[in-house]
Design a protein around this motif. Structure first.
Motif, PDB file in Angstrom:
ATOM      1  N   SER A  68       1.087  -1.155   0.129  1.00 37.03           N
ATOM      2  CA  SER A  68      -0.220   0.010   0.099  1.00 37.03           C
ATOM      3  C   SER A  68       0.543   1.633   0.018  1.00 37.03           C
ATOM      4  O   SER A  68       0.484   2.393  -0.390  1.00 37.03           O
ATOM      5  CB  SER A  68      -1.278  -0.048   1.292  1.00 37.03           C
ATOM      6  OG  SER A  68      -1.623  -1.038   0.951  1.00 37.03           O
ATOM      7  N   LEU A  69       1.813   1.243   0.603  1.00 36.61           N
ATOM      8  CA  LEU A  69       2.456   2.536   1.115  1.00 36.61           C
ATOM      9  C   LEU A  69       3.436   2.647  -0.640  1.00 36.61           C
ATOM     10  O   LEU A  69       3.917   3.746  -0.727  1.00 36.61           O
ATOM     11  CB  LEU A  69       4.316   2.294   2.070  1.00 36.61           C
ATOM     12  CG  LEU A  69       3.413   2.429   3.607  1.00 36.61           C
ATOM     13  CD1 LEU A  69       4.670   2.300   4.592  1.00 36.61           C
ATOM     14  CD2 LEU A  69       2.891   3.987   3.251  1.00 36.61           C
ATOM     15  N   LEU A  70       4.095   1.954  -1.057  1.00 38.88           N
ATOM     16  CA  LEU A  70       4.994   1.641  -2.460  1.00 38.88           C
ATOM     17  C   LEU A  70       3.936   2.313  -3.861  1.00 38.88           C
ATOM     18  O   LEU A  70       4.264   3.297  -4.390  1.00 38.88           O
ATOM     19  CB  LEU A  70       4.902  -0.035  -2.491  1.00 38.88           C
ATOM     20  CG  LEU A  70       5.728   0.540  -4.117  1.00 38.88           C
ATOM     21  CD1 LEU A  70       7.009   1.034  -3.831  1.00 38.88           C
ATOM     22  CD2 LEU A  70       6.101  -1.211  -4.984  1.00 38.88           C
ATOM     23  N   TRP A  71       2.305   1.696  -3.380  1.00 37.89           N
ATOM     24  CA  TRP A  71       0.960   2.479  -4.362  1.00 37.89           C
ATOM     25  C   TRP A  71       1.289   3.386  -3.907  1.00 37.89           C
ATOM     26  O   TRP A  71       1.685   4.670  -4.853  1.00 37.89           O
ATOM     27  CB  TRP A  71       0.229   1.526  -4.572  1.00 37.89           C
ATOM     28  CG  TRP A  71       0.329   0.467  -5.288  1.00 37.89           C
ATOM     29  CD1 TRP A  71       0.283  -1.183  -4.901  1.00 37.89           C
ATOM     30  CD2 TRP A  71       0.615   1.008  -6.654  1.00 37.89           C
ATOM     31  NE1 TRP A  71       0.550  -1.852  -6.853  1.00 37.89           N
ATOM     32  CE2 TRP A  71       0.487  -1.066  -7.015  1.00 37.89           C
ATOM     33  CE3 TRP A  71       0.340   1.227  -7.418  1.00 37.89           C
ATOM     34  CZ2 TRP A  71       0.184  -1.544  -8.517  1.00 37.89           C
ATOM     35  CZ3 TRP A  71      -0.038   0.580  -8.711  1.00 37.89           C
ATOM     36  CH2 TRP A  71      -0.107   0.120  -9.435  1.00 37.89           C
ATOM     37  N   ALA A  72       1.001   3.953  -2.814  1.00 36.96           N
ATOM     38  CA  ALA A  72       1.273   5.669  -2.333  1.00 36.96           C
ATOM     39  C   ALA A  72       1.733   6.600  -2.651  1.00 36.96           C
ATOM     40  O   ALA A  72       1.654   7.530  -3.322  1.00 36.96           O
ATOM     41  CB  ALA A  72       0.564   6.096  -1.094  1.00 36.96           C
ATOM     42  N   VAL A  73       3.177   6.212  -2.392  1.00 34.46           N
ATOM     43  CA  VAL A  73       4.618   6.929  -3.421  1.00 34.46           C
ATOM     44  C   VAL A  73       4.425   6.404  -4.765  1.00 34.46           C
ATOM     45  O   VAL A  73       4.542   7.737  -5.119  1.00 34.46           O
ATOM     46  CB  VAL A  73       5.781   6.335  -2.536  1.00 34.46           C
ATOM     47  CG1 VAL A  73       7.590   6.823  -3.715  1.00 34.46           C
ATOM     48  CG2 VAL A  73       5.077   6.678  -0.953  1.00 34.46           C
ATOM     49  N   ALA A  74       3.875   5.695  -5.552  1.00 39.29           N
ATOM     50  CA  ALA A  74       4.272   5.413  -6.677  1.00 39.29           C
ATOM     51  C   ALA A  74       3.220   6.732  -7.470  1.00 39.29           C
ATOM     52  O   ALA A  74       3.627   7.208  -8.549  1.00 39.29           O
ATOM     53  CB  ALA A  74       4.129   4.040  -7.428  1.00 39.29           C
ATOM     54  N   LEU A  75       1.880   6.813  -6.880  1.00 43.16           N
ATOM     55  CA  LEU A  75       0.762   7.271  -7.081  1.00 43.16           C
ATOM     56  C   LEU A  75       1.226   8.652  -6.932  1.00 43.16           C
ATOM     57  O   LEU A  75       0.703   9.674  -8.126  1.00 43.16           O
ATOM     58  CB  LEU A  75       0.113   7.767  -7.365  1.00 43.16           C
ATOM     59  CG  LEU A  75      -0.877   6.045  -7.010  1.00 43.16           C
ATOM     60  CD1 LEU A  75      -2.483   5.709  -6.693  1.00 43.16           C
ATOM     61  CD2 LEU A  75      -1.520   6.409  -8.901  1.00 43.16           C
ATOM     62  N   LEU A  78       3.647  10.717  -9.347  1.00 49.46           N
ATOM     63  CA  LEU A  78       2.926  11.194 -10.982  1.00 49.46           C
ATOM     64  C   LEU A  78       2.265  12.433 -10.591  1.00 49.46           C
ATOM     65  O   LEU A  78       1.244  12.909 -11.891  1.00 49.46           O
ATOM     66  CB  LEU A  78       1.823  10.315 -11.278  1.00 49.46           C
ATOM     67  CG  LEU A  78       2.431   8.288 -11.621  1.00 49.46           C
ATOM     68  CD1 LEU A  78       0.980   8.171 -11.684  1.00 49.46           C
ATOM     69  CD2 LEU A  78       3.077   8.576 -12.727  1.00 49.46           C
ATOM     70  N   HIS A  79       1.957  12.871  -9.448  1.00 51.38           N
ATOM     71  CA  HIS A  79       1.139  14.652  -9.037  1.00 51.38           C
ATOM     72  C   HIS A  79       2.480  15.091  -8.042  1.00 51.38           C
ATOM     73  O   HIS A  79       2.193  15.082  -6.463  1.00 51.38           O
ATOM     74  CB  HIS A  79      -0.208  14.038  -8.340  1.00 51.38           C
ATOM     75  CG  HIS A  79      -1.131  12.705  -9.188  1.00 51.38           C
ATOM     76  ND1 HIS A  79      -1.535  13.343 -10.362  1.00 51.38           N
ATOM     77  CD2 HIS A  79      -1.250  11.934  -9.580  1.00 51.38           C
ATOM     78  CE1 HIS A  79      -2.805  12.481 -10.683  1.00 51.38           C
ATOM     79  NE2 HIS A  79      -1.987  11.294 -10.048  1.00 51.38           N
ATOM     80  N   LEU A  82       0.490  17.451  -5.441  1.00 48.91           N
ATOM     81  CA  LEU A  82       0.448  16.630  -4.249  1.00 48.91           C
ATOM     82  C   LEU A  82       1.471  16.044  -3.187  1.00 48.91           C
ATOM     83  O   LEU A  82       1.474  16.320  -2.314  1.00 48.91           O
ATOM     84  CB  LEU A  82      -0.069  15.511  -4.766  1.00 48.91           C
ATOM     85  CG  LEU A  82      -2.348  15.806  -4.569  1.00 48.91           C
ATOM     86  CD1 LEU A  82      -2.189  14.124  -5.379  1.00 48.91           C
ATOM     87  CD2 LEU A  82      -2.851  16.121  -3.784  1.00 48.91           C
ATOM     88  N   LEU A  83       2.646  15.614  -3.837  1.00 45.43           N
ATOM     89  CA  LEU A  83       3.367  15.425  -3.340  1.00 45.43           C
ATOM     90  C   LEU A  83       4.226  16.760  -2.857  1.00 45.43           C
ATOM     91  O   LEU A  83       5.143  16.367  -0.862  1.00 45.43           O
ATOM     92  CB  LEU A  83       4.847  15.106  -4.147  1.00 45.43           C
ATOM     93  CG  LEU A  83       6.511  14.048  -3.833  1.00 45.43           C
ATOM     94  CD1 LEU A  83       5.958  13.547  -3.013  1.00 45.43           C
ATOM     95  CD2 LEU A  83       7.180  14.046  -4.909  1.00 45.43           C
ATOM     96  N   ALA A  84       4.563  17.687  -3.124  1.00 39.51           N
ATOM     97  CA  ALA A  84       5.450  19.365  -2.245  1.00 39.51           C
ATOM     98  C   ALA A  84       3.944  19.098  -1.367  1.00 39.51           C
ATOM     99  O   ALA A  84       4.665  20.020   0.008  1.00 39.51           O
ATOM    100  CB  ALA A  84       4.961  20.036  -3.533  1.00 39.51           C
ATOM    101  N   LYS A  85       2.827  19.051  -1.438  1.00 45.31           N
ATOM    102  CA  LYS A  85       2.502  19.400  -0.550  1.00 45.31           C
ATOM    103  C   LYS A  85       2.875  18.532   1.212  1.00 45.31           C
ATOM    104  O   LYS A  85       2.148  18.455   2.401  1.00 45.31           O
ATOM    105  CB  LYS A  85       0.422  19.492  -0.750  1.00 45.31           C
ATOM    106  CG  LYS A  85      -0.223  19.492   0.348  1.00 45.31           C
ATOM    107  CD  LYS A  85      -1.836  20.536   0.074  1.00 45.31           C
ATOM    108  CE  LYS A  85      -2.717  20.962   1.202  1.00 45.31           C
ATOM    109  NZ  LYS A  85      -3.940  21.389   0.292  1.00 45.31           N
TER     110      LYS A  85
END
Length: 98
Positions: A68-75, A78-79, A82-85
């Motif tokens: 789950s964490l791997l998917w969250a980081v991968a997604l 892509l954005h 959102l990563l900066a936030k």
């Protein structure tokens, strides 16, 4: 809906399943019998078996969390906005310095 039979209650299905179990696997009956006769019920699983089941359960939970964490980081990758936030919120909450 006229003429249709209503579904059987869950307890009916459980009763059918219990009736199909071999006698040696009917743990509840063995416990009830032991209480009636004053005996101690025999352990069904050894400590080693139970610890093996617990290990399997914990490993499966860890694997699911990691995935789950791997998917969250991968997604998030892509954005980037959102990563900066998320980074900003993390720094504010934990006072982490990179």
């Amino acid at each position: 809906m006229r003429g249709e039979e209503s579904p059987a209650p869950v307890s009916h299905f459980i009763g059918e399943l219990e009736a199909r179990l071999p006698k040696e696997q009917d743990t509840l009956s063995e416990i009830k019998e032991a209480k009636l006769t004053g005996d101690t019920p025999q352990p069904i699983s050894t400590d080693a078996e139970i610890s093996g089941y617990l290990f399997d359960f914990l490993f499966a939970a860890q694997d699911a969390s990691t995935s789950s964490l791997l998917w969250a980081v991968a997604l998030l990758e892509l954005h980037l906005e959102l990563l900066a936030k998320v980074r900003e919120m993390t720094l504010r909450q934990w006072h982490v310095r990179w």
